[in-house]
Design a protein around this motif. Structure first.
Motif, short mmCIF file in Angstrom:
data_model
loop_
_atom_site.label_atom_id
_atom_site.label_comp_id
_atom_site.label_asym_id
_atom_site.label_seq_id
_atom_site.Cartn_x
_atom_site.Cartn_y
_atom_site.Cartn_z
N TYR A 74 8.25 -17.21 10.65
CA TYR A 74 8.11 -17.79 9.32
C TYR A 74 8.36 -19.29 9.32
CZ TYR A 74 6.82 -13.60 6.95
OH TYR A 74 6.12 -12.51 6.51
N LEU B 255 2.11 -19.97 -3.85
CA LEU B 255 2.19 -18.50 -3.92
C LEU B 255 2.62 -17.92 -2.57
CD1 LEU B 255 -0.97 -17.71 -6.08
CD2 LEU B 255 1.43 -17.56 -6.77
N GLU B 256 2.05 -18.44 -1.50
CA GLU B 256 2.42 -17.94 -0.17
C GLU B 256 3.88 -18.25 0.13
OE1 GLU B 256 0.98 -17.99 4.49
OE2 GLU B 256 -0.19 -19.10 3.02
N THR C 269 6.07 -15.84 -1.73
CA THR C 269 6.06 -14.53 -1.06
C THR C 269 6.97 -14.56 0.17
OG1 THR C 269 3.81 -14.09 -1.82
CG2 THR C 269 4.58 -12.82 0.07
N GLY D 170 10.59 -14.24 -0.79
CA GLY D 170 10.98 -12.86 -1.04
C GLY D 170 11.27 -12.10 0.25
N ARG D 171 10.44 -12.28 1.24
CA ARG D 171 10.64 -11.60 2.53
C ARG D 171 11.89 -12.13 3.23
NH1 ARG D 171 4.32 -11.90 3.85
NH2 ARG D 171 3.72 -10.03 2.69
#
Length: 115
Positions: free
Chosen positions: A62, A88-89, A92, A95-96
């Motif tokens: 990441y 947006l990515e 996301t 969140g992960r």
């Protein structure tokens, strides 16, 4: 093009969360290693060790994705659509990352409960 302040703040938060998660996962791996060495056939210890190592791999993966997004956003011709998609990515990914961080915290708590 300058990265919008909201996205820069999100990137900074992501990098901070990844750093904390990496630190905790590394501490967990280091704490677990001696116990696993004593009980190499213990499936639970092996699973915890594997989960922590997976988180370390996750962190590196990441970090690369965030860097790629940041590079795209610094291009002079990034469109508003690309900026929105990047936001947006990144959301996301956050969140992960938070899910992974919670998992690491739970593993560390389990390790502290070991005799």
């Amino acid at each position: 093009m300058a990265i919008p302040a909201e996205i820069k703040a999100l990137i900074n938060r992501l990098n901070q969360e990844l750093e904390e998660t990496e630190r905790e996962a590394t501490e967990g791996v280091n704490a677990l290693r001696p116990t696993l060495w004593l009980f190499p056939e213990n499936a639970i210890l092996t699973q915890l060790f594997a989960n922590l190592n997976n988180v370390l791999f996750f962190v590196e993966t990441y970090r690369g994705r965030i860097q790629r997004i940041e590079n795209i956003l610094t291009l002079a011709d990034a469109t508003p659509s690309e900026i929105q998609e990047a936001g947006l990515e990144l959301a996301t990914i956050l969140g992960r990352v938070l899910e992974a961080k919670i998992m690491v915290e739970r593993i560390i708590a389990r390790l502290r409960d070991l005799p």
